[in-house]
Design a protein around this motif. Sequence first.
Motif, PDB file in Angstrom:
ATOM      1  N   TYR A   6      -5.934   0.426   6.852  1.00 31.37           N
ATOM      2  CA  TYR A   6      -5.458  -0.557   5.887  1.00 31.37           C
ATOM      3  C   TYR A   6      -5.738  -1.958   6.401  1.00 31.37           C
ATOM      4  N   TYR A  22       0.856  -1.175   0.000  1.00 26.75           N
ATOM      5  CA  TYR A  22       0.000   0.000   0.000  1.00 26.75           C
ATOM      6  C   TYR A  22       0.901   1.237   0.000  1.00 26.75           C
ATOM      7  N   LEU A  33      -2.347   0.451  -4.768  1.00 30.39           N
ATOM      8  CA  LEU A  33      -2.407  -0.902  -4.213  1.00 30.39           C
ATOM      9  C   LEU A  33      -1.733  -1.844  -5.196  1.00 30.39           C
TER      10      LEU A  33
END
Length: 133
Positions: free
Chosen positions: A46, A32, A110
């Motif tokens: 997250y 990420y 991502l």
Amino acid sequence: MGRTWLAALLAAWCLLGVSAHADTPVPHEIVYTVTTESPVAADIYYRETDPPTWADYSHNPYEFSPKVRVDVGPGNPWVFHATLVDPQRWAMVTATSGRSPGEPRFRCELKVDGAVVATADGPKGALCALRHW
């Protein structure tokens, strides 16, 4: 008869071994990344682990979605590495500046196993995920 029984037992054992191996989940490397065009204290949620079941997740999503508050800005990205078995279902990062004044222009990315699979941007926040939340 002894050899036939032994051959059948070995064949069944081999089939079970193949079946058990096929059911073994394959972990995926998740990366990420959150950036902004101007410095800001960002709230970032997250997913770092796969919840055992959807019921476990829906009962307490924050247990599986840690939050960090970090300074992000040009040349100062937030990057986190995780391992997920089912990224299609669980990979997710979201960042926001909340009630902070201004628009820092967030961008999230991502990656799954080195490939960029989702990007997003927004003036005060961004969400990157493979599923529609």
